[in-house]
Design an enzyme around this catalytic site. Structure first.
Site, PDB file in Angstrom:
ATOM      1  N   ALA A 259      62.783  -7.904 -41.916  1.00 49.14           N
ATOM      2  CA  ALA A 259      63.997  -8.348 -41.227  1.00 49.14           C
ATOM      3  C   ALA A 259      65.119  -7.320 -41.359  1.00 49.14           C
ATOM      4  O   ALA A 259      65.317  -6.727 -42.417  1.00 49.14           O
ATOM      5  CB  ALA A 259      64.448  -9.680 -41.807  1.00 49.14           C
TER       6      ALA A 259
ATOM      7  N   GLY B   6      69.605 -23.407  18.177  1.00 55.77           N
ATOM      8  CA  GLY B   6      69.069 -23.394  19.527  1.00 55.77           C
ATOM      9  C   GLY B   6      67.833 -24.269  19.604  1.00 55.77           C
ATOM     10  O   GLY B   6      67.025 -24.294  18.680  1.00 55.77           O
TER      11      GLY B   6
ATOM     12  N   ASN C  45      53.873  -4.115 -40.914  1.00 58.17           N
ATOM     13  CA  ASN C  45      54.825  -5.213 -41.038  1.00 58.17           C
ATOM     14  C   ASN C  45      56.240  -4.639 -41.123  1.00 58.17           C
ATOM     15  O   ASN C  45      56.545  -3.826 -41.999  1.00 58.17           O
ATOM     16  CB  ASN C  45      54.537  -6.046 -42.287  1.00 58.17           C
ATOM     17  CG  ASN C  45      55.397  -7.301 -42.347  1.00 58.17           C
ATOM     18  OD1 ASN C  45      55.036  -8.347 -41.846  1.00 58.17           O
ATOM     19  ND2 ASN C  45      56.567  -7.180 -42.970  1.00 58.17           N
TER      20      ASN C  45
ATOM     21  N   ALA D 287      70.300  -4.820  10.649  1.00 59.67           N
ATOM     22  CA  ALA D 287      71.520  -4.067  10.934  1.00 59.67           C
ATOM     23  C   ALA D 287      72.791  -4.880  10.740  1.00 59.67           C
ATOM     24  O   ALA D 287      73.892  -4.345  10.840  1.00 59.67           O
ATOM     25  CB  ALA D 287      71.473  -3.528  12.370  1.00 59.67           C
TER      26      ALA D 287
ATOM     27  N   LEU E 217      64.753  -6.631  11.928  1.00 61.54           N
ATOM     28  CA  LEU E 217      66.163  -6.406  12.229  1.00 61.54           C
ATOM     29  C   LEU E 217      66.985  -6.540  10.958  1.00 61.54           C
ATOM     30  O   LEU E 217      67.019  -7.609  10.333  1.00 61.54           O
ATOM     31  CB  LEU E 217      66.637  -7.394  13.292  1.00 61.54           C
ATOM     32  CG  LEU E 217      65.790  -7.451  14.584  1.00 61.54           C
ATOM     33  CD1 LEU E 217      66.448  -8.344  15.620  1.00 61.54           C
ATOM     34  CD2 LEU E 217      65.560  -6.050  15.153  1.00 61.54           C
TER      35      LEU E 217
ATOM     36  N   ARG F 140      62.644  -4.731 -23.672  1.00 57.98           N
ATOM     37  CA  ARG F 140      63.222  -3.870 -22.632  1.00 57.98           C
ATOM     38  C   ARG F 140      62.157  -2.947 -22.061  1.00 57.98           C
ATOM     39  O   ARG F 140      61.036  -2.871 -22.581  1.00 57.98           O
ATOM     40  CB  ARG F 140      64.389  -3.085 -23.235  1.00 57.98           C
ATOM     41  CG  ARG F 140      65.586  -3.959 -23.611  1.00 57.98           C
ATOM     42  CD  ARG F 140      66.629  -3.194 -24.389  1.00 57.98           C
ATOM     43  NE  ARG F 140      67.104  -2.028 -23.666  1.00 57.98           N
ATOM     44  CZ  ARG F 140      67.801  -1.035 -24.215  1.00 57.98           C
ATOM     45  NH1 ARG F 140      68.082  -1.082 -25.517  1.00 57.98           N
ATOM     46  NH2 ARG F 140      68.198  -0.018 -23.498  1.00 57.98           N
TER      47      ARG F 140
ATOM     48  N   ARG G 262      79.904 -12.525   5.593  1.00 53.64           N
ATOM     49  CA  ARG G 262      80.066 -13.758   4.814  1.00 53.64           C
ATOM     50  C   ARG G 262      79.545 -13.618   3.388  1.00 53.64           C
ATOM     51  O   ARG G 262      79.834 -14.463   2.534  1.00 53.64           O
ATOM     52  CB  ARG G 262      79.374 -14.925   5.535  1.00 53.64           C
ATOM     53  CG  ARG G 262      80.195 -15.477   6.696  1.00 53.64           C
ATOM     54  CD  ARG G 262      79.478 -16.615   7.390  1.00 53.64           C
ATOM     55  NE  ARG G 262      78.437 -16.128   8.279  1.00 53.64           N
ATOM     56  CZ  ARG G 262      77.609 -16.915   8.960  1.00 53.64           C
ATOM     57  NH1 ARG G 262      77.698 -18.228   8.822  1.00 53.64           N
ATOM     58  NH2 ARG G 262      76.693 -16.405   9.759  1.00 53.64           N
TER      59      ARG G 262
ATOM     60  N   ASN H 153      73.075 -16.188   4.795  1.00 52.43           N
ATOM     61  CA  ASN H 153      74.350 -15.684   5.311  1.00 52.43           C
ATOM     62  C   ASN H 153      75.430 -15.564   4.250  1.00 52.43           C
ATOM     63  O   ASN H 153      76.417 -14.870   4.457  1.00 52.43           O
ATOM     64  CB  ASN H 153      74.849 -16.600   6.437  1.00 52.43           C
ATOM     65  CG  ASN H 153      73.938 -16.557   7.641  1.00 52.43           C
ATOM     66  OD1 ASN H 153      73.755 -15.504   8.247  1.00 52.43           O
ATOM     67  ND2 ASN H 153      73.346 -17.685   7.989  1.00 52.43           N
TER      68      ASN H 153
ATOM     69  N   THR I 209      70.510  -9.163  19.921  1.00 50.30           N
ATOM     70  CA  THR I 209      69.216  -9.052  19.261  1.00 50.30           C
ATOM     71  C   THR I 209      68.185  -8.283  20.080  1.00 50.30           C
ATOM     72  O   THR I 209      67.385  -7.530  19.526  1.00 50.30           O
ATOM     73  CB  THR I 209      68.681 -10.449  18.921  1.00 50.30           C
ATOM     74  OG1 THR I 209      68.830 -11.306  20.066  1.00 50.30           O
ATOM     75  CG2 THR I 209      69.447 -11.054  17.753  1.00 50.30           C
TER      76      THR I 209
END
Length: 453
Positions: free
Chosen positions: A366, A144, A363, A13, A11, A319, A18, A230, A84
């Site tokens: 830098a 519940g 190599n 949907a 489920l 990356r 919130r 939630n 539900t």
């Protein structure tokens, strides 16, 4: 179990208001993967060969996303949100195909362990018609309660309807269920909507099945497994739990994490034994690391392949498309994108390598950069085996540096360099006697004049 067919009805949907987001709640990510995709993976691992996604809000966005994480899943739209049980029945066509087991799951419970689902399916195999997954939260308030009698589940009682004695029950409803396929439609269609909200509640099938003398039982999961998301705070909580699990798994498989709580994995990170990961390293999607690599602190890696005994960082960024071969080194403050760094090659510091091949044993000094983009298109730089690129060189692609080529420091290279050739790409230095002093005096005089003015 392996011979029992299984469908998972997931489920997804809910609008997730919130979350305060335009993105459907279940598409918010944990470890780089939508939370609903974690649910799909758990269902598949528990033997659910087919998936039915019940979608609503953001239906088209959900369909598009599902093509990536569940390309074989069927999507069913719940046009109206009437509870539900009504949502599960949106997948009526799939349920009616005669599966042995139906797993009813929720797209916002991404931490569910496949072992919990397998345990529920085993109870179906032993004759249960309905298996409700329950858990014991730190506090049962708001949940519940599962009402049991002599080992049988008699009802799921919402807290507002519980007696004072029932409120003391700590075994609560996690929402997920396993239902015998041959009973599923009959039970779901028997659910009514005679309640304050006029909705069809999935929990009602417990009493319906019990009234028909069908076996209804509960199966226990941990609180973490039942955690529903939630809001953003709960999303962060779930991310933390997932990362803790994955870090432990990595360490038990032979990976050293010096400060585990500072390392973040993606859902698909593969990392070999004897790899050492220093603090504050982030792995994005698509990273594979072979054995014996060393990842130094504060490195950011995504979409990269790192072979055995490579050395990365600190403060390195790999990356997508970065491909480091055995014993390659990418040092501090270096960025590599869409490039192969061949065996034993070194990209030591303060360097950008993009759209390139760095030959074995080469190599790179830098401050070297491959100038791969002209504002419109990308171009390739090929650096041969054993080449030496002096510090602060700019290699303007497309360009090839031959095997053993040597580039003088500070060069701008715009043409190919042959094997073993030495290339200079800079202006000749000139020194003018006394001109330094003369220049300083002129600048000082100008500055003094500006202050007076």
């Amino acid at each position: 179990m392996s011979q029992r067919s299984c469908l998972s009805v997931i489920l997804a949907a809910g609008e997730g208001t919130r979350m305060k987001s335009a993105l459907p709640k279940v598409l918010h990510k944990i470890a780089g993967l939508p939370m609903v995709a974690h649910v799909v993976k758990a269902a598949e691992a528990a033997g659910a060969g087919d998936q039915a996604l019940v979608i609503g809000h953001g239906a088209e966005e959900m369909r598009k996303a599902a093509q990536k994480f569940a390309p074989k899943a069927e999507c069913f739209v719940q046009e109206k949100r009437l509870g539900t049980a009504h949502a599960v029945l949106a997948a009526r066509d799939a349920i009616s195909r005669g599966y042995d087991d139906i797993l009813v799951m929720f797209g916002d419970t991404p931490l569910i362990d496949p072992a919990v689902l397998i345990a529920a399916r085993l109870k179906l195999a032993k004759g249960a018609a309905v298996v409700v997954i329950g858990f014991r939260p730190p506090s049962p308030a708001g949940y519940g309660r599962l009402i049991e009698k002599a080992g049988k589940l008699m009802a799921i009682r919402e807290e507002k309807d519980c007696t004072d004695e029932e409120k003391k029950i700590t075994f609560c409803n996690a929402g997920m269920m396993a239902i015998a396929g041959k009973q599923a439609l009959k039970l779901l269609e028997a659910v009514g909507h005679h309640n304050a909200k006029g909705e069809y509640y999935l929990t009602d099938i417990v009493e319906i099945a019990a009234a028909q003398d069908l076996e209804v039982v509960a199966s226990q999961a941990s609180f973490e497994n039942a955690l529903g998301i939630n809001n953003r705070a709960e999303l962060a909580q779930a991310e933390g739990i997932w990362q803790t699990r994955r870090r432990r798994e990595a360490m038990l498989s032979g990976v050293t994490l010096i400060a585990p709580e500072t390392v973040f994995f993606s859902h698909d990170t593969e990392i070999g034994a004897d790899t050492v990961v220093e603090p504050n390293v982030w792995f994005g999607p698509g990273v594979t690391i072979a054995t014996g690599a060393k990842i130094h602190a504060f490195s950011h890696i995504e979409g990269a392949t790192i072979a055995s005994n490579c050395d990365v960082g600190p403060f390195a960024r790999l990356r997508p498309g970065a491909d480091l071969r055995q014993k390659a080194k990418v040092g501090n403050f270096c960025e590599v994108k869409q490039a192969v760094i061949e065996e034993g090659a070194k990209v030591n510091h303060l360097t950008y390598i993009g759209d390139a091949r760095i030959g074995a044993g080469a190599n790179i000094g830098a401050g070297t950069i491959t100038c791969n983009y002209d504002g419109y298109s990308k171009f390739f730089t090929d650096i041969g085996e054993g080449a030496f690129i002096g510090s602060n060189s700019s290699l303007v692609a497309p360009v090839t540096i031959g095997k053993g080529g040597y580039i003088a420091s500070g060069s701008v290279i715009t043409e190919d360099v042959a094997e073993d050739a030495l290339a200079f790409g800079r202006a000749r230095q000139r020194s003018l006697a006394g001109k330094g002093k003369e220049l300083r005096e002129r600048f000082a005089s100008a500055a003094a004049a500006r202050k007076k003015g």
